[in-house]
Design a protein around this motif. Structure first.
Motif, PDB file in Angstrom:
ATOM      1  N   LEU A   1       0.830  -1.204   0.000  1.00 48.32           N
ATOM      2  CA  LEU A   1       0.000   0.000   0.000  1.00 48.32           C
ATOM      3  C   LEU A   1       0.863   1.252   0.000  1.00 48.32           C
ATOM      4  N   LEU A   2       1.925   1.256   0.794  1.00 50.67           N
ATOM      5  CA  LEU A   2       2.745   2.443   0.957  1.00 50.67           C
ATOM      6  C   LEU A   2       3.540   2.794  -0.297  1.00 50.67           C
ATOM      7  N   GLU A   3       3.612   1.878  -1.236  1.00 48.92           N
ATOM      8  CA  GLU A   3       4.229   2.204  -2.520  1.00 48.92           C
ATOM      9  C   GLU A   3       3.386   3.196  -3.307  1.00 48.92           C
ATOM     10  N   ASP A   4       2.107   3.283  -2.970  1.00 45.54           N
ATOM     11  CA  ASP A   4       1.169   4.068  -3.773  1.00 45.54           C
ATOM     12  C   ASP A   4       0.572   5.254  -3.028  1.00 45.54           C
ATOM     13  N   VAL A   5       0.971   5.461  -1.775  1.00 47.58           N
ATOM     14  CA  VAL A   5       0.394   6.571  -1.017  1.00 47.58           C
ATOM     15  C   VAL A   5       1.503   7.380  -0.350  1.00 47.58           C
TER      16      VAL A   5
END
Length: 295
Positions: free
Chosen positions: A116-120
């Motif tokens: 998730l943190l790759e995209d936010v």
């Protein structure tokens, strides 16, 4: 019947019941800590509101003996009762000026949410990540959140630091802190008066927000931890109870760090849903250093 077959049968039945003008789709939705839920999307022609109804709990009910037809009717009732009968204008979301006053933050586990943190956009805090969302309110739709992605800050031409500044102001304003001694919390839960409880010193406090949802983020509200330490006149342990709250335990020099860590592991494993786990680590607030560290 496996869950994939169950969800397909529900999808087909819902689509037949709604008839022309509707399309019903299935989609796996990734929630906090990589938890996958089976989502049912009901798409109405000439409409831009697409409600997602999660089927996992309905599957459990089916396994416990509830009929498929009964479940379909419950889902249809939910859809008809709770879906607004008008479109939702999302054009405002293109303007940072229109959204900045309701940008908030929450805390999630960094390792469990690597994909998730790759995209936010996010900011590291201990073993956690501070991520951002828009807290919307609409009289017809109600309250909800929209997760802020990297594509949003590119569109708005802002930085993660800009989001952090807004969220640090907005989140305490929209979701005020709730900090109460555990003894008082138990009194309220049990509806007891003070005489009905055994008196004792308040070594343990609950820190969350007044909504009691995603309240662990209150530990990064400006000055909250420091003011608690000043009031107590001592350092304290921070126990990550869940994403919704943390527990503040006074350091009286008698606590066993290893026992507290063992309790955290046990609670996470036996008493929390995967999506509710914040961390397996124990934190410590130092009054003199004015900071939080991992033990």
């Amino acid at each position: 019947m496996e869950i994939k077959e169950f969800t397909e049968k529900v999808r087909g039945a819902i689509e037949r019941e709604l008839g022309e003008g509707y399309r019903v789709e299935l989609r796996e939705v990734t929630k906090n800590n990589g938890t996958l839920l089976q989502g049912l999307l009901i798409i109405k022609e000439e409409g831009n509101l697409v409600p997602t109804i999660y089927l996992d709990s309905f599957y459990s009910e089916y396994q416990n003996g509830r009929s498929l037809s009964g479940i379909v009717q419950v889902i249809l009732d939910i859809y008809r009762r709770e879906t607004p009968h008008r479109n939702f204008d999302m054009d405002f979301f293109r303007s940072y000026e229109l959204v900045k006053d309701r940008i908030c933050y929450r805390l999630i586990n960094r390792q469990k949410n690597e994909r998730l943190l790759e995209d936010v956009p996010y900011v590291e805090f201990l073993d956690l990540a501070v991520c951002f969302y828009y807290a919307y309110h609409d009289d017809a739709i109600g309250d909800g959140t929209i997760l802020i992605h990297n594509s949003h800050i590119d569109m708005w031409k802002v930085t993660t630091r800009d989001l952090l500044r807004c969220a640090a102001e907005n989140t305490p304003r929209l979701y005020p802190v709730y900090l109460e001694a555990m003894e008082e919390v138990l009194k309220n839960m049990l509806d007891c008066n003070e005489e009905g409880m055994t008196p004792g010193e308040n070594f343990l406090s609950v820190l969350t927000n007044q909504r009691k949802t995603d309240g662990a983020v209150c530990m990064i509200y400006p000055d909250v931890l420091h003011q608690h330490a000043l009031q107590k006149g001592k350092n304290f342990y921070i126990i990550p109870s869940s994403v919704h709250e943390v527990l503040l335990l006074d350091d009286n020099g008698e606590e066993s760090v290893e026992e507290i860590k063992s309790m955290i592991r046990d609670v996470n494993k036996k008493h929390l849903e995967e999506s509710e786990i914040l961390s397996y680590r124990l934190y410590y607030y130092d009054l003199n250093e004015k900071n939080v560290r991992i033990l």
